[in-house]
Motif scaffolding. Structure first.
Motif, mmCIF file in Angstrom:
data_model
loop_
_atom_site.group_PDB
_atom_site.id
_atom_site.type_symbol
_atom_site.label_atom_id
_atom_site.label_comp_id
_atom_site.label_asym_id
_atom_site.label_seq_id
_atom_site.Cartn_x
_atom_site.Cartn_y
_atom_site.Cartn_z
ATOM 1 N N GLN A 59 1.959 6.042 -3.214
ATOM 2 C CA GLN A 59 3.050 6.423 -2.174
ATOM 3 C C GLN A 59 2.251 6.952 -1.014
ATOM 4 O O GLN A 59 2.707 6.475 0.167
ATOM 5 C CB GLN A 59 3.819 7.568 -2.673
ATOM 6 N N PHE A 60 1.204 7.661 -0.932
ATOM 7 C CA PHE A 60 0.422 7.924 0.277
ATOM 8 C C PHE A 60 -0.267 6.812 0.775
ATOM 9 O O PHE A 60 -0.234 6.867 2.128
ATOM 10 C CB PHE A 60 -0.586 9.152 -0.076
ATOM 11 N N LEU A 61 -0.995 5.967 0.032
ATOM 12 C CA LEU A 61 -1.548 4.975 0.541
ATOM 13 C C LEU A 61 -0.371 3.997 1.280
ATOM 14 O O LEU A 61 -0.909 3.301 2.497
ATOM 15 C CB LEU A 61 -2.598 4.262 -0.377
ATOM 16 N N ALA A 62 0.538 3.673 0.681
ATOM 17 C CA ALA A 62 1.616 3.097 1.257
ATOM 18 C C ALA A 62 1.874 3.495 2.710
ATOM 19 O O ALA A 62 2.559 2.691 3.570
ATOM 20 C CB ALA A 62 2.857 2.887 0.436
ATOM 21 N N LYS A 63 1.814 4.779 2.834
ATOM 22 C CA LYS A 63 2.112 5.474 4.187
ATOM 23 C C LYS A 63 0.818 5.427 5.159
ATOM 24 O O LYS A 63 0.965 6.079 6.029
ATOM 25 C CB LYS A 63 2.631 6.831 4.064
ATOM 26 N N ASP A 64 -0.066 4.718 4.804
ATOM 27 C CA ASP A 64 -1.533 4.780 5.370
ATOM 28 C C ASP A 64 -2.379 5.828 5.669
ATOM 29 O O ASP A 64 -2.647 6.257 6.728
ATOM 30 C CB ASP A 64 -1.187 3.842 6.870
ATOM 31 N N MET A 65 -2.083 6.872 4.646
ATOM 32 C CA MET A 65 -2.762 7.947 4.660
ATOM 33 C C MET A 65 -4.099 8.102 3.818
ATOM 34 O O MET A 65 -4.026 7.362 2.844
ATOM 35 C CB MET A 65 -1.937 9.066 3.927
ATOM 36 N N ASP A 66 -4.959 8.835 4.246
ATOM 37 C CA ASP A 66 -6.292 9.081 3.446
ATOM 38 C C ASP A 66 -5.790 9.931 2.036
ATOM 39 O O ASP A 66 -5.045 11.011 2.181
ATOM 40 C CB ASP A 66 -7.160 9.654 4.341
ATOM 41 N N VAL A 67 -6.320 9.520 1.181
ATOM 42 C CA VAL A 67 -6.226 10.214 -0.129
ATOM 43 C C VAL A 67 -7.693 10.523 -0.871
ATOM 44 O O VAL A 67 -8.470 9.659 -0.805
ATOM 45 C CB VAL A 67 -5.322 9.189 -1.084
ATOM 46 N N VAL A 68 -7.626 11.839 -1.477
ATOM 47 C CA VAL A 68 -8.742 12.161 -2.295
ATOM 48 C C VAL A 68 -8.127 12.268 -3.610
ATOM 49 O O VAL A 68 -7.153 13.003 -3.873
ATOM 50 C CB VAL A 68 -9.463 13.381 -2.001
ATOM 51 N N VAL A 69 -8.684 11.526 -4.597
ATOM 52 C CA VAL A 69 -8.323 11.732 -6.062
ATOM 53 C C VAL A 69 -9.294 12.285 -6.639
ATOM 54 O O VAL A 69 -10.508 12.019 -6.730
ATOM 55 C CB VAL A 69 -7.851 10.411 -6.670
ATOM 56 N N VAL A 70 -9.145 13.555 -7.339
ATOM 57 C CA VAL A 70 -10.144 14.241 -8.082
ATOM 58 C C VAL A 70 -9.735 14.240 -9.535
ATOM 59 O O VAL A 70 -8.671 14.645 -9.939
ATOM 60 C CB VAL A 70 -10.083 15.769 -7.633
ATOM 61 N N ASN A 71 -10.692 13.584 -10.289
ATOM 62 C CA ASN A 71 -10.525 13.789 -11.924
ATOM 63 C C ASN A 71 -11.639 13.423 -12.509
ATOM 64 O O ASN A 71 -13.042 13.269 -11.888
ATOM 65 C CB ASN A 71 -9.532 12.688 -12.263
ATOM 66 N N THR A 72 -11.867 13.558 -13.849
ATOM 67 C CA THR A 72 -13.148 13.376 -14.583
ATOM 68 C C THR A 72 -13.551 11.876 -14.315
ATOM 69 O O THR A 72 -14.774 11.719 -14.258
ATOM 70 C CB THR A 72 -12.987 13.756 -15.984
ATOM 71 N N PHE A 73 -12.740 11.132 -14.577
ATOM 72 C CA PHE A 73 -13.112 9.555 -14.539
ATOM 73 C C PHE A 73 -14.417 9.301 -15.283
ATOM 74 O O PHE A 73 -15.533 8.705 -14.840
ATOM 75 C CB PHE A 73 -13.416 9.174 -13.127
ATOM 76 N N VAL A 74 -14.614 9.658 -16.467
ATOM 77 C CA VAL A 74 -16.051 9.755 -17.272
ATOM 78 C C VAL A 74 -16.356 8.115 -17.352
ATOM 79 O O VAL A 74 -17.424 8.007 -17.247
ATOM 80 C CB VAL A 74 -15.667 10.353 -18.778
ATOM 81 N N LYS A 75 -15.264 7.338 -17.787
ATOM 82 C CA LYS A 75 -16.008 5.641 -17.721
ATOM 83 C C LYS A 75 -15.362 5.218 -16.506
ATOM 84 O O LYS A 75 -14.316 5.433 -15.944
ATOM 85 C CB LYS A 75 -14.719 5.214 -18.798
ATOM 86 N N GLY A 76 -16.160 4.181 -16.029
ATOM 87 C CA GLY A 76 -15.848 3.407 -14.798
ATOM 88 C C GLY A 76 -14.597 2.818 -14.746
ATOM 89 O O GLY A 76 -13.644 2.659 -13.871
ATOM 90 N N GLU A 77 -14.152 2.233 -15.890
ATOM 91 C CA GLU A 77 -12.612 1.823 -15.937
ATOM 92 C C GLU A 77 -11.596 2.474 -15.674
ATOM 93 O O GLU A 77 -10.542 2.006 -15.157
ATOM 94 C CB GLU A 77 -12.585 0.898 -17.099
ATOM 95 N N TYR A 78 -11.666 3.686 -15.800
ATOM 96 C CA TYR A 78 -10.738 4.709 -15.665
ATOM 97 C C TYR A 78 -10.095 4.826 -13.969
ATOM 98 O O TYR A 78 -9.363 5.018 -13.710
ATOM 99 C CB TYR A 78 -11.066 6.298 -15.973
ATOM 100 N N MET A 79 -11.228 4.356 -13.034
ATOM 101 C CA MET A 79 -10.932 4.011 -11.681
ATOM 102 C C MET A 79 -10.300 3.040 -11.385
ATOM 103 O O MET A 79 -9.659 2.787 -10.257
ATOM 104 C CB MET A 79 -12.264 4.391 -11.042
#
Length: 134
Positions: A59-79
């Motif tokens: 939703q935020f990217l669709a509005k052309d906004m910068d976004v920071v996503v913070v999560n563990t993302f242990v495996k590369g595929e999770y991103m």
């Protein structure tokens, strides 16, 4: 427009670091686990919380906004869902891995944290932020 992914083991300092570094929308799965201002992890709803975070990111990217996503993302595929969103909305992607040990604010058991460390996958385009000496 930039999509920043900040990843790390629970207690590494990733959320604190991201808040200090970036002045943009910040999303994390944990924010969808709050109930009456209290963190309530529910394993049965974990996949739904992941999808919530992805949907809000879109939703935020669709509005052309910068976004920071913070999560563990242990495996590369999770991103991968986030990389696909960045491609769809033509956002630049930056990946940061935060390394530190400040204790888990959500009381993640030590054996779970060790399991995450043991299965950690580095990715070639990440910038490692080492907070261990700070």
């Amino acid at each position: 427009m930039i999509l920043r992914i900040v990843r790390g083991i629970p207690g590494s300092g990733k959320s604190t670091w991201a808040k200090k570094m970036f002045n943009s929308v910040m999303l994390e799965n944990d924010m969808f686990c709050m109930k009456n201002d209290k963190y309530m992890f529910d394993a049965e709803l974990h996949i739904d919380r992941i999808k919530d975070c992805e949907n809000f990111t879109e939703q935020f990217l669709a509005k052309d906004m910068d976004v920071v996503v913070v999560n563990t993302f242990v495996k590369g595929e999770y991103m991968n869902p986030y990389f696909a969103l960045a491609f769809k909305y033509k956002a630049q992607v930056e990946v940061y891995t935060v390394v530190g040990d400040f204790g888990s604010i959500h009381d993640v058991p030590d054996d779970i944290i060790q399991s995450m460390k043991d299965s950690w996958e580095s990715i070639h385009q990440e910038e490692v932020i080492d907070l261990t000496d700070r």
